[in-house]
Design an enzyme around this catalytic site. Structure first.
Site, PDB file in Angstrom:
ATOM      1  N   TRP A 184       1.321  -5.277  -3.042  1.00 49.52           N
ATOM      2  CA  TRP A 184      -0.108  -5.070  -3.284  1.00 49.52           C
ATOM      3  C   TRP A 184      -0.644  -6.333  -3.949  1.00 49.52           C
ATOM      4  O   TRP A 184      -0.008  -6.897  -4.840  1.00 49.52           O
ATOM      5  CB  TRP A 184      -0.367  -3.879  -4.212  1.00 49.52           C
ATOM      6  CG  TRP A 184      -1.831  -3.796  -4.568  1.00 49.52           C
ATOM      7  CD1 TRP A 184      -2.823  -3.272  -3.795  1.00 49.52           C
ATOM      8  CD2 TRP A 184      -2.462  -4.326  -5.743  1.00 49.52           C
ATOM      9  NE1 TRP A 184      -4.044  -3.435  -4.437  1.00 49.52           N
ATOM     10  CE2 TRP A 184      -3.841  -4.073  -5.624  1.00 49.52           C
ATOM     11  CE3 TRP A 184      -1.992  -4.983  -6.875  1.00 49.52           C
ATOM     12  CZ2 TRP A 184      -4.757  -4.438  -6.604  1.00 49.52           C
ATOM     13  CZ3 TRP A 184      -2.891  -5.367  -7.860  1.00 49.52           C
ATOM     14  CH2 TRP A 184      -4.262  -5.091  -7.720  1.00 49.52           C
ATOM     15  N   GLU A 225       0.218  -2.311   0.862  1.00 47.81           N
ATOM     16  CA  GLU A 225      -0.689  -1.342   0.229  1.00 47.81           C
ATOM     17  C   GLU A 225      -2.118  -1.877   0.181  1.00 47.81           C
ATOM     18  O   GLU A 225      -2.360  -2.973  -0.305  1.00 47.81           O
ATOM     19  CB  GLU A 225      -0.198  -1.042  -1.194  1.00 47.81           C
ATOM     20  CG  GLU A 225      -1.100  -0.110  -1.979  1.00 47.81           C
ATOM     21  CD  GLU A 225      -0.628   0.071  -3.414  1.00 47.81           C
ATOM     22  OE1 GLU A 225      -1.319   0.777  -4.169  1.00 47.81           O
ATOM     23  OE2 GLU A 225       0.431  -0.496  -3.780  1.00 47.81           O
ATOM     24  N   LYS A 227      -6.481  -1.421  -0.604  1.00 45.55           N
ATOM     25  CA  LYS A 227      -7.385  -0.945  -1.650  1.00 45.55           C
ATOM     26  C   LYS A 227      -8.811  -1.085  -1.158  1.00 45.55           C
ATOM     27  O   LYS A 227      -9.103  -1.979  -0.353  1.00 45.55           O
ATOM     28  CB  LYS A 227      -7.180  -1.741  -2.942  1.00 45.55           C
ATOM     29  CG  LYS A 227      -7.806  -1.099  -4.174  1.00 45.55           C
ATOM     30  CD  LYS A 227      -7.298  -1.751  -5.452  1.00 45.55           C
ATOM     31  CE  LYS A 227      -7.822  -0.997  -6.670  1.00 45.55           C
ATOM     32  NZ  LYS A 227      -7.290  -1.564  -7.934  1.00 45.55           N
ATOM     33  N   ASP A 258      -2.240   4.586  -1.483  1.00 43.34           N
ATOM     34  CA  ASP A 258      -2.433   4.993  -2.869  1.00 43.34           C
ATOM     35  C   ASP A 258      -3.629   5.934  -2.909  1.00 43.34           C
ATOM     36  O   ASP A 258      -4.697   5.616  -2.381  1.00 43.34           O
ATOM     37  CB  ASP A 258      -2.670   3.761  -3.748  1.00 43.34           C
ATOM     38  CG  ASP A 258      -2.766   4.089  -5.222  1.00 43.34           C
ATOM     39  OD1 ASP A 258      -3.633   4.903  -5.590  1.00 43.34           O
ATOM     40  OD2 ASP A 258      -1.992   3.529  -6.009  1.00 43.34           O
ATOM     41  N   HIS A 261      -7.089   4.555  -3.803  1.00 44.69           N
ATOM     42  CA  HIS A 261      -7.542   3.318  -3.179  1.00 44.69           C
ATOM     43  C   HIS A 261      -8.470   3.520  -1.983  1.00 44.69           C
ATOM     44  O   HIS A 261      -8.541   2.657  -1.113  1.00 44.69           O
ATOM     45  CB  HIS A 261      -6.324   2.489  -2.743  1.00 44.69           C
ATOM     46  CG  HIS A 261      -5.619   1.841  -3.889  1.00 44.69           C
ATOM     47  ND1 HIS A 261      -4.658   0.864  -3.721  1.00 44.69           N
ATOM     48  CD2 HIS A 261      -5.736   2.020  -5.231  1.00 44.69           C
ATOM     49  CE1 HIS A 261      -4.205   0.490  -4.899  1.00 44.69           C
ATOM     50  NE2 HIS A 261      -4.846   1.175  -5.833  1.00 44.69           N
ATOM     51  N   HIS A 285       1.636   6.245  -2.993  1.00 41.50           N
ATOM     52  CA  HIS A 285       1.548   6.143  -4.446  1.00 41.50           C
ATOM     53  C   HIS A 285       0.556   7.219  -4.865  1.00 41.50           C
ATOM     54  O   HIS A 285      -0.644   7.096  -4.603  1.00 41.50           O
ATOM     55  CB  HIS A 285       1.055   4.765  -4.888  1.00 41.50           C
ATOM     56  CG  HIS A 285       2.148   3.763  -5.034  1.00 41.50           C
ATOM     57  ND1 HIS A 285       1.927   2.476  -5.484  1.00 41.50           N
ATOM     58  CD2 HIS A 285       3.483   3.857  -4.819  1.00 41.50           C
ATOM     59  CE1 HIS A 285       3.079   1.824  -5.512  1.00 41.50           C
ATOM     60  NE2 HIS A 285       4.030   2.635  -5.104  1.00 41.50           N
ATOM     61  N   ASP A 293     -10.588   4.030  -9.026  1.00 47.52           N
ATOM     62  CA  ASP A 293      -9.131   3.942  -9.075  1.00 47.52           C
ATOM     63  C   ASP A 293      -8.664   3.846 -10.519  1.00 47.52           C
ATOM     64  O   ASP A 293      -8.202   2.809 -10.985  1.00 47.52           O
ATOM     65  CB  ASP A 293      -8.677   2.718  -8.272  1.00 47.52           C
ATOM     66  CG  ASP A 293      -7.173   2.538  -8.293  1.00 47.52           C
ATOM     67  OD1 ASP A 293      -6.457   3.551  -8.253  1.00 47.52           O
ATOM     68  OD2 ASP A 293      -6.717   1.384  -8.346  1.00 47.52           O
ATOM     69  N   ASP A 295      -6.331   5.757 -12.110  1.00 46.21           N
ATOM     70  CA  ASP A 295      -4.905   6.008 -12.346  1.00 46.21           C
ATOM     71  C   ASP A 295      -4.644   6.998 -13.476  1.00 46.21           C
ATOM     72  O   ASP A 295      -3.815   6.766 -14.346  1.00 46.21           O
ATOM     73  CB  ASP A 295      -4.174   4.694 -12.610  1.00 46.21           C
ATOM     74  CG  ASP A 295      -4.135   3.811 -11.367  1.00 46.21           C
ATOM     75  OD1 ASP A 295      -3.488   4.199 -10.397  1.00 46.21           O
ATOM     76  OD2 ASP A 295      -4.782   2.751 -11.370  1.00 46.21           O
ATOM     77  N   ASP A 325       1.968   6.590  -9.331  1.00 44.34           N
ATOM     78  CA  ASP A 325       1.355   5.373  -9.886  1.00 44.34           C
ATOM     79  C   ASP A 325       0.183   5.755 -10.766  1.00 44.34           C
ATOM     80  O   ASP A 325      -0.938   5.925 -10.286  1.00 44.34           O
ATOM     81  CB  ASP A 325       0.908   4.446  -8.753  1.00 44.34           C
ATOM     82  CG  ASP A 325       0.413   3.101  -9.271  1.00 44.34           C
ATOM     83  OD1 ASP A 325       0.449   2.887 -10.489  1.00 44.34           O
ATOM     84  OD2 ASP A 325      -0.013   2.268  -8.455  1.00 44.34           O
TER      85      ASP A 325
END
Length: 417
Positions: A184, A225, A227, A258, A261, A285, A293, A295, A325
Site C-alpha cells: 500500500w 491495496e 484507497k 480494506d 478505503h 483488511h 478511513d 480505522d 487493520d
C-alpha cells in the site's frame, strides 16, 4: 443453565434447518485471522531513526501502556492471543525490524532483521504476514513513493518492496505457511491534478520492476491495496481501486480490499462475489471507518456480518485471506486486539450457522417472502450460546470475562512501562 446446556438447546434449533453445528465449529477452528501488530504501539515501529507518522495515517489517543520495544509488543500480542479462540497469524510492517541498534535503511532490510519474530512465531504456532512501509519517511515526505517523478526516490522504494518480498518468502519457508506481502502506498495529490495518467504509468512501471524479481509462491503471496482518498491526497490517489484491480487481474496478484478505503456508500461485502469470479484468491483488511478511513476497532456490525456471510456462503474460506487493520490509542490496546479479532470470528461463526443452501434455493425459486422471513428470524437465533461453547472448548474466556484478565495485565504490566 451451564454453557453446555445452553449450547445443546441452541444446537437443536439450528439443526431444525439442517445446520451442522459441530461441523461449523470445526471449520471455524481452521480459519486464521491475520492480526496486525501495529495496534500495539500506534504504528511507531522500532527503527533506530524514529520518524513521525505520515502518509495520511493518524493515531489518536494517549492510553497508557503502549509497547515501546519488540519484547513488549510480542508480550502484548501473546496476551491478546490467549483471549482469542483459534490459531491465527500476525501481520508485520517493515518498521518492526530488529537491527540491534544499527540504523538500517528500508531498502537494505534482510530476513536476519526479523529472526526474532520468526522464532517467536514458531514457539507460538503462528504464521506471519508482511508489509513494506512506504510512509513515515523523508523519502515519502511529499506524498509520493512508487509514483514519484524522481527516479532515485522511486528506485529506493522499489528496492524496499523487493527486500520486503524476500523477507516474506523467508517467513513462508521457515513457518511452512505462505506469507502475504501487501503493498500500500500513500501516493496522491491534495488538489485536483492536471495529469492523472502519468503518475499511474510510473506506478505500473514500478510494480512491474518489483514483481520482475521472482519469489516462490509456496512461501510468498503478493497483494496490492487501493484507497479512495487520504489526508493530503483528498483529490487524487494514484493507486485507485480500478488501477489495482486491473493490475492484479492482469498480473496474477491478489487484490486486497480494506473496508475503510472506499466511498461511504460502497461496501466491500458487495464486491467479494464479483471478484471471486475472476480471482483465485483475494485478501481483506477489515477495519471500521467512521465518516472516513479512521480505522476504528472492528465491531460486530451489519457490514462485518455480511462480509463473513459472503465468504462462507460462496464457499470461499480458502480463497479469502482475512486480516485486520485498525489502531486506536484511546483504549487499552490489548483489549482492542481482543475485541476486534473476537468480533471477526463471531461474524464467521454467525455465517457458518446460517442455512445458506436453503436461502439460496428460496431465491432461485423466487420465494422472496420466505427468504426475507428466514433471514430476519435467524438474526435472533441463539448464536451467542454457540459462541460461548466454542470459547469454552478452545480454552479462552467466555463472554466478557476476558476483560478481567486484561485489567490484571494492565495493572501488572502495562501501567509499569
Amino acid at each position: 443453565m451451564s454453557v453446555r446446556e445452553n449450547f445443546e438447546l441452541a444446537k437443536k434449533q439450528y439443526e431444525q434447518w439442517g445446520v451442522n453445528v459441530q461441523e461449523a465449529l470445526e471449520k471455524l477452528k481452521n480459519i486464521p485471522i491475520s492480526i496486525h501488530c501495529w495496534q500495539g504501539d500506534d504504528i511507531a515501529g522500532f527503527e533506530v531513526n524514529q520518524r513521525e507518522l505520515s502518509g495520511g495515517i493518524d493515531v489518536t489517543g494517549n492510553y497508557p501502556g503502549k509497547a515501546t520495544n519488540p519484547e513488549e509488543l510480542r508480550s502484548d500480542l501473546e496476551k491478546a492471543l490467549s483471549l482469542i479462540p483459534g490459531k491465527h497469524r500476525v501481520n508485520l510492517h517493515a518498521i518492526y525490524a530488529e537491527t540491534n541498534g544499527v540504523a538500517v535503511e528500508r531498502d537494505e532490510l534482510e530476513p536476519k532483521h526479523f529472526e526474532n519474530w520468526v522464532q517467536w512465531a514458531k514457539e507460538n504456532g503462528l504464521g506471519l504476514d508482511f508489509n513494506p512501509t512506504l510512509f513515515s519517511h523523508e523519502k515519502a515526505a511529499d506524498g509520493l513513493t512508487l509514483a514519484h517523478p524522481n527516479k532515485e526516490i522511486r528506485d529506493f522504494w522499489i528496492q524496499h518492496c523487493i527486500a520486503s518480498r524476500k523477507i516474506a518468502e523467508y517467513f513462508g519457508k521457515e513457518l511452512g505457511s505462505p506469507a502475504l506481502t501487501n503493498i500500500w502506498i500513500p501516493d496522491g495529490y491534495k488538489d485536483i491534478p492536471s495529469d492523472r495518467l502519468t503518475p499511474r504509468k510510473r506506478l505500473k512501471d514500478s510494480l512491474d520492476e518489483i514483481y520482475a524479481v521472482e519469489t516462490d509462491e509456496r512461501y510468498n503471496l503478493d497483494a496490492v491495496e487501493s484507497k479512495v482518498f487520504g489526508i493530503g491526497s483528498e483529490s487524487y490517489v494514484v493507486g485507485s481501486h480500478e488501477f489495482y484491480l486491473g493490475y492484479a487481474l492482469k498480473n496474477n496478484k491478489l487484490c486486497l480490499m480494506d473496508t475503510g478505503h472506499y466511498h461511504p456508500t460502497e461496501t466491500v461485502s458487495n464486491k467479494i462475489s464479483s471478484m471471486l469470479l475472476f480471482s483465485d484468491k483475494l485478501a481483506l483488511h477489515v477495519s471500521r471507518p467512521v465518516r472516513w478511513d479512521s480505522d476504528h476497532v472492528v465491531i460486530l456490525d451489519d457490514e462485518l456480518k455480511e462480509i463473513a456471510v459472503e465468504i462462507v456462503r460462496n464457499d470461499a474460506l480458502d480463497k479469502v485471506i482475512i486480516g485486520l487493520d485498525f489502531f486506536d490509542a484511546s483504549i487499552n490496546r490489548v483489549a482492542a486486539w481482543t475485541i476486534g479479532t473476537r468480533n471477526m470470528i463471531k461474524a464467521l461463526l454467525n455465517a457458518l450457522l446460517l442455512p445458506n443452501e436453503k436461502l439460496k434455493q428460496l431465491q432461485e425459486e423466487g420465494n422472496f417472502t420466505e427468504r426475507l422471513a428466514l433471514m430476519e428470524e435467524f438474526k435472533t437465533y441463539p448464536f451467542g450460546a454457540i459462541w460461548d461453547y466454542y470459547c469454552e472448548q478452545m480454552n479462552v474466556p467466555v463472554r466478557e470475562s476476558w476483560l478481567n484478565e486484561v485489567k490484571i495485565y494492565e495493572e501488572e504490566v502495562l501501567l509499569k512501562r
